[in-house]
Write a protein that holds these residues in place. Structure first.
Motif, short mmCIF file in Angstrom:
data_model
loop_
_atom_site.label_atom_id
_atom_site.label_comp_id
_atom_site.label_asym_id
_atom_site.label_seq_id
_atom_site.Cartn_x
_atom_site.Cartn_y
_atom_site.Cartn_z
N GLY A 151 23.84 -31.08 22.94
CA GLY A 151 23.08 -30.86 24.19
C GLY A 151 24.27 -30.76 25.69
N SER A 152 25.62 -30.12 25.13
CA SER A 152 26.24 -28.86 25.81
C SER A 152 25.94 -27.94 26.85
CB SER A 152 27.08 -27.95 24.77
OG SER A 152 27.03 -27.12 23.66
N MET A 200 28.14 -38.11 23.70
CA MET A 200 28.16 -37.28 25.34
C MET A 200 29.97 -38.10 26.40
SD MET A 200 27.03 -34.35 27.57
CE MET A 200 26.85 -33.53 26.27
N GLN A 201 30.27 -37.98 26.37
CA GLN A 201 31.23 -39.04 27.98
C GLN A 201 30.68 -38.03 29.21
OE1 GLN A 201 32.78 -41.94 27.58
NE2 GLN A 201 32.37 -41.72 25.56
N ASN A 202 30.13 -39.50 29.86
CA ASN A 202 29.47 -38.88 31.87
C ASN A 202 29.15 -37.28 31.44
OD1 ASN A 202 31.92 -40.65 32.46
ND2 ASN A 202 33.28 -39.59 32.29
N ARG A 203 27.70 -37.68 30.64
CA ARG A 203 26.89 -36.02 30.84
C ARG A 203 26.07 -36.13 32.31
NH1 ARG A 203 22.37 -39.18 26.59
NH2 ARG A 203 21.60 -41.06 28.14
N SER A 204 25.44 -34.84 32.73
CA SER A 204 25.42 -35.07 33.83
C SER A 204 23.61 -35.32 33.92
CB SER A 204 25.72 -32.87 34.36
OG SER A 204 24.76 -32.33 33.39
#
Length: 220
Positions: free
Chosen positions: A189-190, A1-5
């Motif tokens: 993970g969304s 996942m790119q740039n996850r929070s």
């Protein structure tokens, strides 16, 4: 996942057929006897997470301090989140099940580990069942599913103030508040990422830096 929070996620167990049965019995059929067992698994995963973070902290150079510490004061840094929060369910799901399993897990963990629990999020839309969707569909569905709760910003501000109490020398060290976000199952993970973005955006709006870690019962 790119740039996850969130910075990292740890899960207690794999979402295998046995765990699918246990979680299903608890989540959908309301068998309360599974709650202590599932909570115990989550607590064990949290303890492993703490050990991992403590090891990482021990390898970092010490932060600058206003005075020279004596040997007695040179204790190992201990990672500890400022509060626990959880993924909310919609009003329809709450009426259907009678409880939010993520909230129950978070409350059990918070009580056992003596951490404050805060209600930061609310679900704006009742998303359809995620298990049959592709990764892209899940991410798209979750984009606007959550918002900050009515008291969320005030709670973040209170946590920030509590973590910045002046030291005995009247000095407060600037640091991020660290939050632990709980859910039952991690698939793509969304869901956690969408929740995390809402929390980070609220903190950014108030000028409060937030670091988010996630902990889930099972990893799909």
């Amino acid at each position: 996942m790119q740039n996850r929070s969130f910075i990292s996620n740890r899960s207690a167990v794999q979402y295998n057929p046995l765990m699918k049965e246990w979680i299903g019995m608890y989540k959908f059929r309301g068998h309360e006897r599974y709650a202590p067992l599932l909570t115990a698994l989550l607590i064990q995963a949290f303890q492993a997470m703490r050990e991992e973070q403590n090891s990482a902290l021990a390898k970092e150079p010490p932060a600058p301090v206003a005075h020279i510490a004596t040997p007695a004061q040179q204790t190992k840094p201990q990672w500890r989140p400022d509060a626990v929060t959880y993924v909310p369910v919609s009003g329809e799901r709450l009426a259907e099940r009678g409880f939010n399993q993520a909230e129950r897990l978070a409350a059990g963990l918070a009580t056992a580990c003596r951490l404050p629990i805060v209600d930061l999020l609310q679900r704006q839309i009742n998303t359809t069942k995620q298990s049959f969707k592709s990764r892209g569909e899940r991410i798209e569905t979750m984009k606007n599913a959550f918002s900050i709760s009515p008291d969320g910003m005030q709670l973040i501000e209170e946590l920030y103030r509590a973590s910045h109490l002046p030291t005995h020398m009247g000095i407060s060290h600037a640091k991020s508040i660290q939050l632990l976000l709980i859910d039952d199952i991690y698939t793509t993970g969304s869901t956690l990422d969408a929740c995390g973005r809402v929390i980070l955006n609220a903190g950014f709006y108030m000028g409060i830096p937030v670091e988010l870690y996630t902990l889930t019962l099972a990893r799909s």
